[in-house]
Design an enzyme around this catalytic site. Structure first.
Site, PDB file in Angstrom:
ATOM      1  CB  SER A  20      -0.927   0.002   1.225  1.00 18.53           C
ATOM      2  OG  SER A  20      -0.169  -0.121   2.421  1.00 18.53           O
ATOM      3  CD  GLN A  69       1.128 -11.620  14.106  1.00 21.84           C
ATOM      4  OE1 GLN A  69       1.652 -11.712  12.997  1.00 21.84           O
ATOM      5  NE2 GLN A  69       0.535 -10.517  14.510  1.00 21.84           N
ATOM      6  CD  GLU A  92       6.631  -0.413   6.954  1.00 18.03           C
ATOM      7  OE1 GLU A  92       7.841  -0.284   7.220  1.00 18.03           O
ATOM      8  OE2 GLU A  92       6.217  -0.917   5.898  1.00 18.03           O
TER       9      GLU A  92
HETATM   10  C1  LIG Z   1       1.983  -6.734  12.836  1.00 14.60           C
HETATM   11  C2  LIG Z   1       2.273  -7.567  11.635  1.00 14.60           C
HETATM   12  C3  LIG Z   1       2.998  -7.143  10.529  1.00 14.60           C
HETATM   13  C4  LIG Z   1       3.001  -8.244   9.640  1.00 14.60           C
HETATM   14  C5  LIG Z   1       3.548  -8.432   8.372  1.00 14.60           C
HETATM   15  N1  LIG Z   1       3.333  -9.647   7.778  1.00 14.60           N
HETATM   16  C6  LIG Z   1       3.941  -9.890   6.454  1.00 14.60           C
HETATM   17  C7  LIG Z   1       3.238  -9.151   5.342  1.00 14.60           C
HETATM   18  C8  LIG Z   1       4.353  -8.843   4.368  1.00 14.60           C
HETATM   19  O1  LIG Z   1       4.541  -9.936   3.472  1.00 14.60           O
HETATM   20  C9  LIG Z   1       5.603  -8.734   5.226  1.00 14.60           C
HETATM   21  C10 LIG Z   1       6.032  -7.295   5.469  1.00 14.60           C
HETATM   22  O2  LIG Z   1       4.977  -6.535   5.960  1.00 14.60           O
HETATM   23  O3  LIG Z   1       5.270  -9.359   6.477  1.00 14.60           O
HETATM   24  C11 LIG Z   1       2.601 -10.658   8.398  1.00 14.60           C
HETATM   25  O4  LIG Z   1       2.410 -11.728   7.794  1.00 14.60           O
HETATM   26  N2  LIG Z   1       2.083 -10.491   9.635  1.00 14.60           N
HETATM   27  C12 LIG Z   1       2.279  -9.292  10.262  1.00 14.60           C
HETATM   28  N3  LIG Z   1       1.854  -8.858  11.475  1.00 14.60           N
END
Ligand SMILES: Cc1cc2cn([C@H]3C[C@H](O)[C@@H](CO)O3)c(=O)nc2[nH]1
Length: 223
Positions: A20, A69, A92
């Site tokens: 995004s 996570q 971010e």
């Molecule tokens: C808080 C949070 C951020 C985050 C990013 N991501 C993944 C999505 C993108 O492929 C990568 C970078 O944002 O990480 C995720 O699976 N779970 C997440 N949880």
């Protein structure tokens, strides 16, 4: 007047789907001297003692989502708690999108077992109850899934090569449920930016955000 170091900085979270434009938005604010930028610690997620958790996540989500996570949460808490010598902090994503968007999505689409879901949820709740997360503004980079799917493909992050349009549609809906429909707690005012615009025309939207984030004196704030 409290010293800046004691006063928590004016904290802004940049939220939005994959692709995004969060990093581009964050980069735009690097020209302001009193704002510190905290991008997602992607390198840490890609290299935990030589292990690429992000790659494992997308290769075998059922097995790795819980670990991924919880590591995301750990790295974010360090950023949230990390002291700040500058009066403005732009971060971010947040533990909020972690819980209300990603965790919900992985449970809804049966990737995350309910037991794991509840363990992570209890961690989130514990963090809220025991540590005030400073949040003064949420910038929601609002996009159409089709557009971010194209951008994600163009960016070509190898770990994301298997991410489907449907995944991005689901993630979009979870962001909308939270930030537009208020399905979960919204901890601060939301500035919605039309992030479907291409780089050139989106700068006007960013100027709008500058005033909101840096206050009227944002001109003096330039480096
Ligand atoms: C808080 C949070 C951020 C985050 C990013 N991501 C993944 C999505 C993108 O492929 C990568 C970078 O944002 O990480 C995720 O699976 N779970 C997440 N949880």
């Amino acid at each position: 007047e409290k010293k800046v170091s004691e006063k928590l900085p004016y904290t802004v979270f940049i939220e939005g789907n994959i692709g995004s434009g969060k990093s581009t938005f964050l980069e735009h604010f690097s020209k302001f001297k009193n704002a510190s930028l905290i991008p997602e610690p992607l390198e840490e997620w890609k290299n935990l003692n030589g292990i690429n958790l992000l790659d494992l996540l997308y290769k075998d989500p059922q097995k790795w989502y819980m670990a991924f996570q919880s590591y995301v949460m750990l790295t974010q808490i360090k950023n949230h708690i990390g002291l700040n010598e500058k009066p403005i902090k732009l971060i971010e994503r947040s533990i909020y999108s972690g819980q209300y968007c990603f965790l919900e999505q992985m449970h809804d689409n049966k990737i995350l077992e309910t037991g794991m879901y509840h363990v992570l949820q209890d961690w989130y709740n514990f963090i809220y109850e025991h540590h005030k997360i400073q949040c003064d503004l949420i910038v929601y980079l609002r996009t159409n899934p089709e557009i971010v799917y194209k951008r994600m493909k163009q960016r070509g992050r190898t770990e994301e090569s298997k991410v489907t349009l449907q995944y991005l549609k689901d993630l979009h809906n979870h962001h909308e449920n939270w930030l537009i429909h208020g399905k979960f707690n919204i901890p601060a005012p939301v500035l919605i930016i039309d992030a479907n615009l291409d780089r050139e025309s989106i700068l006007k939207e960013y100027e709008e955000a500058e005033k909101m984030i840096l206050g009227e004196n944002f001109e003096q704030n330039r480096k």
